[in-house]
Design a protein around this motif. Structure first.
Motif, mmCIF file in Angstrom:
data_model
loop_
_atom_site.group_PDB
_atom_site.id
_atom_site.type_symbol
_atom_site.label_atom_id
_atom_site.label_comp_id
_atom_site.label_asym_id
_atom_site.label_seq_id
_atom_site.Cartn_x
_atom_site.Cartn_y
_atom_site.Cartn_z
ATOM 1 N N GLU A 17 1.464 3.273 8.326
ATOM 2 C CA GLU A 17 2.629 3.960 7.538
ATOM 3 C C GLU A 17 3.129 5.779 7.814
ATOM 4 O O GLU A 17 2.161 5.785 8.147
ATOM 5 N N ALA A 45 4.532 5.760 -2.451
ATOM 6 C CA ALA A 45 4.288 5.418 -0.534
ATOM 7 C C ALA A 45 3.159 5.050 0.097
ATOM 8 O O ALA A 45 2.857 3.713 0.569
ATOM 9 N N GLN A 48 1.448 2.490 -1.990
ATOM 10 C CA GLN A 48 3.022 0.699 -1.681
ATOM 11 C C GLN A 48 2.173 0.312 -1.076
ATOM 12 O O GLN A 48 1.624 -0.848 -0.663
ATOM 13 N N ARG A 51 -0.959 -1.454 -0.941
ATOM 14 C CA ARG A 51 -0.686 -2.832 -2.320
ATOM 15 C C ARG A 51 -0.390 -4.278 -1.091
ATOM 16 O O ARG A 51 -0.679 -5.315 -1.006
ATOM 17 N N LYS A 52 -0.140 -3.518 -0.130
ATOM 18 C CA LYS A 52 0.436 -4.650 1.175
ATOM 19 C C LYS A 52 0.153 -4.970 1.063
ATOM 20 O O LYS A 52 -0.184 -6.630 1.989
#
Length: 69
Positions: A17, A45, A48, A51-52
């Motif tokens: 990330e 972010a 998120q 979550r991916k």
């Protein structure tokens, strides 16, 4: 994060990330501590990113203790 495989999955994926500087996991506490560049990413972010890979994450701010006078 329930096991060593979960820990590895998180480390192997979250490090990609944008803005991530370091990742420390604690399997006993089931916590992940992330150091990041605030100019390149946000807490939202990063969440998120979890979550991916099918993990739920939330921000936990450090608690500072002060001494009374």
């Amino acid at each position: 994060m329930h096991c060593a495989n979960c820990e590895k999955k998180i480390k192997d994926n979250i490090r990609f990330e944008k803005g991530i500087k370091s990742i420390k996991t604690n399997l006993d506490d089931k916590t992940v501590t992330i150091e990041y560049d605030a100019d390149k990413t946000t807490v939202a972010a990063i969440i998120q990113g979890f979550r991916k890979i099918k993990y739920e994450a939330k921000e936990v701010k450090p608690q500072y203790h002060t001494r009374g006078m």
